[in-house]
Design a protein around this motif. Structure first.
Motif, short mmCIF file in Angstrom:
data_model
loop_
_atom_site.label_atom_id
_atom_site.label_comp_id
_atom_site.label_asym_id
_atom_site.label_seq_id
_atom_site.Cartn_x
_atom_site.Cartn_y
_atom_site.Cartn_z
N TYR A 129 124.78 10.75 -41.46
CA TYR A 129 124.74 9.46 -40.76
C TYR A 129 124.38 9.63 -39.28
CZ TYR A 129 125.60 4.57 -39.84
OH TYR A 129 125.42 3.27 -39.51
N ALA A 154 129.78 8.21 -38.96
CA ALA A 154 129.29 9.42 -38.29
C ALA A 154 130.26 10.58 -38.49
CB ALA A 154 129.08 9.15 -36.81
N MET A 204 121.40 7.63 -37.39
CA MET A 204 121.54 6.86 -36.15
C MET A 204 120.49 7.27 -35.12
SD MET A 204 125.71 6.81 -35.76
CE MET A 204 125.66 5.99 -34.16
N ARG A 206 120.98 -1.79 -34.08
CA ARG A 206 122.04 -2.18 -35.01
C ARG A 206 121.71 -3.47 -35.76
NH1 ARG A 206 125.36 -0.24 -30.49
NH2 ARG A 206 126.54 1.60 -31.21
N GLU A 225 130.35 2.55 -37.38
CA GLU A 225 129.48 3.70 -37.16
C GLU A 225 130.27 4.96 -36.81
OE1 GLU A 225 125.50 1.32 -35.63
OE2 GLU A 225 126.78 2.37 -34.18
N ARG A 246 120.49 -0.72 -38.46
CA ARG A 246 121.57 0.01 -39.11
C ARG A 246 122.55 -0.90 -39.86
NH1 ARG A 246 121.54 3.32 -34.01
NH2 ARG A 246 123.58 2.49 -33.39
N HIS A 247 122.56 -2.18 -39.51
CA HIS A 247 123.50 -3.11 -40.14
C HIS A 247 122.77 -4.39 -40.55
CE1 HIS A 247 126.95 -0.66 -38.89
NE2 HIS A 247 126.28 -0.49 -37.77
#
Length: 226
Positions: free
Chosen positions: A210, A204, A214, A220, A200, A158-159
């Motif tokens: 989003y 979210a 997730m 992450r 996040e 996610r990052h």
């Protein structure tokens, strides 16, 4: 915009040079010169690529690191990480050159460090290609049609930019010859992990889709780890 990018890059590199050579107490530090040259060339390459392929994102990357749209916690993060960065640069100058606290870093590891720095910047281009909203501050870019990025490296973590930064925090002290600089890696990783969790929460709450993203992408920074 290209001229502004070059000027900002030169100013940043000059500031880093002052910190490194000032802490070292000498300009006779070949590794630091190579490090700054490598960053200059890679930054120019990435900046010119952005100017051609995504000038709107380049404008975001050149914007101030403190903005009205930011949450208070993100402004605090920027202040703390900026302070840590300055301290890190000074620590490596003290360690590698002025006081020589560390044992010498083998040449092959310094080369690995240079490769890690290069790989970080190259991988950042894949992040920018997949996410036109990768601003340096946490905010929803509604005026630019902000949407969830889920292609490229975002399919796996996610990052991805924070994950790429870990390579930078490993490569820099190895190239500069500072084991004490490398010891700061857990602190830097924790700081960016702290930010990722709060980022996040913002995404979210404010960015459509989003939460579903997730649920699809569990990790992450590093697949199967965190």
């Amino acid at each position: 915009m290209v001229a502004r990018m070059i000027l900002q890059s030169l100013a940043w590199l000059g500031f880093m040079g002052v910190l490194l050579f000032g802490a070292a107490g000498t300009l006779a530090w070949p590794a630091a010169w190579w490090y700054l040259l490598e960053l200059a060339l890679l930054s120019l390459w990435l900046g010119l690529w952005l100017a051609r392929h995504d000038p709107a994102l380049l404008a975001e990357r050149l914007a101030p690191i403190v903005q009205a749209q930011q949450s208070r916690w993100d402004r605090l993060f920027m202040a703390v990480i900026g302070t840590l960065w300055v301290g890190w640069m000074i620590l490596m100058g003290f360690d590698a050159m002025r006081f020589r606290w560390s044992a010498p870093v083998p040449l092959w590891l310094a080369i690995v460090g240079a490769f890690c720095v290069m790989l970080c910047i190259v991988l950042c281009r894949s992040v920018f290609r997949a996410n036109s909203y990768a601003a340096p501050v946490v905010k929803i870019q509604a005026s630019r049609g902000h949407r969830v990025a889920d292609s490229g490296p975002y399919r796996y973590v996610r990052h991805p930019m924070y994950a790429d930064a870990l390579l930078f925090f490993i490569g820099t002290p190895l190239l500069l010859g500072s084991w004490w600089g490398l010891a700061a890696l857990p602190l830097m990783a924790y700081a960016f992990g702290w930010r990722a969790v709060r980022e996040e929460r913002v995404l979210a709450a404010q960015l459509d889709g989003y939460t579903d993203y997730m649920a699809r992408v569990r990790y992450r920074f590093v697949p199967y780890l965190w």
